[in-house]
Design an enzyme around this catalytic site. Structure first.
Site, PDB file in Angstrom:
ATOM      1  N   ARG A 240      31.190  49.312  35.252  1.00  0.00           N
ATOM      2  CA  ARG A 240      30.710  48.009  34.810  1.00  0.00           C
ATOM      3  C   ARG A 240      30.218  48.140  33.378  1.00  0.00           C
ATOM      4  O   ARG A 240      29.516  49.105  33.042  1.00  0.00           O
ATOM      5  CB  ARG A 240      29.579  47.496  35.709  1.00  0.00           C
ATOM      6  N   GLU A 269      31.891  40.388  29.178  1.00  0.00           N
ATOM      7  CA  GLU A 269      33.311  40.044  29.283  1.00  0.00           C
ATOM      8  C   GLU A 269      33.485  38.529  29.255  1.00  0.00           C
ATOM      9  O   GLU A 269      32.659  37.834  29.837  1.00  0.00           O
ATOM     10  CB  GLU A 269      33.877  40.628  30.586  1.00  0.00           C
ATOM     11  N   HIS A 287      39.775  45.164  31.630  1.00  0.00           N
ATOM     12  CA  HIS A 287      39.299  45.247  33.028  1.00  0.00           C
ATOM     13  C   HIS A 287      40.456  45.235  34.037  1.00  0.00           C
ATOM     14  O   HIS A 287      40.601  44.293  34.822  1.00  0.00           O
ATOM     15  CB  HIS A 287      38.305  44.107  33.336  1.00  0.00           C
TER      16      HIS A 287
HETATM   17  C1  GLV Z   1      36.541  45.575  39.850  1.00  0.00           C
HETATM   18  O1  GLV Z   1      35.908  45.684  38.831  1.00  0.00           O
HETATM   19  C2  GLV Z   1      35.986  45.725  41.150  1.00  0.00           C
HETATM   20  O2  GLV Z   1      34.767  45.891  41.285  1.00  0.00           O
HETATM   21  O3  GLV Z   1      36.758  45.658  42.117  1.00  0.00           O
END
Ligand code: GLV
Ligand code: GLV
Length: 333
Positions: A240, A269, A287
């Site tokens: 994250r 983001e 991401h």
């Molecule tokens: C993606 O970032 C997830 O947490 O699945």
């Protein structure tokens, strides 16, 4: 009998939608864009179940907007977007998608590690620009990987998978654990060592972040942390964004305080910190850690099975508040 109503906040692989349609009336956000907060709250007002995304806050306001809700399934493993305590207080089960994206995310971390170490994106840009002058002994020299020390911050499923993939490169492995619990898989199979965070910072050549975002891990990597890392070290983040203080990272990359970074996630983001886009020693992905056809399909069917179970008053496979089901043998009151 009328089928329960389900809302899916963004199109997901259709295997999940088809599975849900066998038990519910399913409506899907028709546009391939995130809903505004108002659109989201409005869309769920009549719903018994929702599949939502890591970009949506699932909090008291959301639950207030969906008074009939019997379950919420996150289309993600990370669940810092959900107020689980609030869901539990209201007796609403919530689920995530662990397991099915472990390898995809670990593989993405390796892609970033190699891309940063071998300057893959920077070199690709030069090729495309037409400015390459031909082979040169000093061009695009990067860092080797074999035998270097790998530091894993957060040795859960994904961190463990990432570390196990280092076996081909004979890397000593260090790891940290928020609970200070030994990871016997890593210790037995790799001889990995559980170390304090500062030791991991000082001794690692490559650091890969796999911790969830919690109050304790927010800004874990800040100017102080970068100053403790080797100047030759690389940092990879597929977890994250807010685990890194991104402005401090930009400053550290710019000053050569660390050698490079590979990022899949960001503090705010879809924006990146000022200056990051201009740095050749950062590789930046949008991401996409779980973005393989296998993972995204499995995430969709797992989220659908989870929601179907919750609609039936049963405990979902991967429940974030299983205590809701402990009191009465697996069914809600
Ligand atoms: C993606 O970032 C997830 O947490 O699945
Ligand atoms: C985190 O939830 C993980 O799967 O490592």
């Amino acid at each position: 009998m009328e089928k329960p109503k389900v809302y899916v906040t963004r199109m997901i692989p259709k295997a999940g939608i088809e599975l849900l349609r066998t038990v519910a009336d399913v409506e899907v956000n028709p546009d391939d864009r995130p809903l505004s907060r108002a659109e989201l709250l409005n869309a769920v007002s009549e719903c018994h179940g929702v599949i939502g995304l890591l970009t949506e806050k699932i909090d008291a306001e959301f639950f207030d907007a969906a008074p009939r809700l019997k379950g919420y399934a996150n289309y993600a493993v990370g669940y810092d977007n959900i107020d689980v305590a609030e869901a539990t207080r209201r007796g609403i089960p919530v689920s995530n998608t662990p397991g099915v994206l472990t390898d995809a995310t670990a593989e993405c971390a390796w892609a970033l590690l190699f891309a940063a170490a071998r300057r893959v994106v920077e070199s690709d840009r030069v090729m495309r620009s037409g400015s390459w002058s031909g082979w040169g002994p000093l061009q695009f020299i990067g860092a080797g990987v074999r035998g270097k020390t790998l530091g894993i911050v957060g040795a859960g499923r994904i961190g463990t998978a990432m570390a196990l993939m280092s076996r081909g490169f004979d890397m000593p492995v260090l790891y940290t654990s928020s609970s200070n619990r030994k990871n016997t898989v890593l210790e037995d199979r790799l001889g990995a060592r559980l170390v304090p965070f500062d030791t991991l910072l000082a001794e690692s050549d490559f650091i890969s972040i796999h911790t969830p975002l919690t109050p304790a891990t927010r800004h874990l990597f800040d100017a102080k942390a970068f100053s403790r890392m080797k100047r030759s070290a690389y940092l990879v983040n597929t977890a994250r964004g807010p685990v890194i203080k991104e402005d401090d990272l930009v400053a550290a990359l710019r000053a050569g305080e660390i050698a490079g970074a590979g990022l899949d996630v960001y503090e705010a983001e879809p924006a990146m910190a000022d200056g990051l886009a201009g740095l050749d020693n950062a590789v930046v992905l949008p991401h996409v850690g779980s973005a393989t056809i296998e993972s995204r399909t499995d995430m969709a069917t797992l989220a659908a099975r989870n929601l179907a179970a919750m609609l039936a008053g049963q405990r979902p496979e991967t429940c974030l508040n299983p205590q809701l089901f402990d009191r009465n043998n697996g069914t809600t009151a």
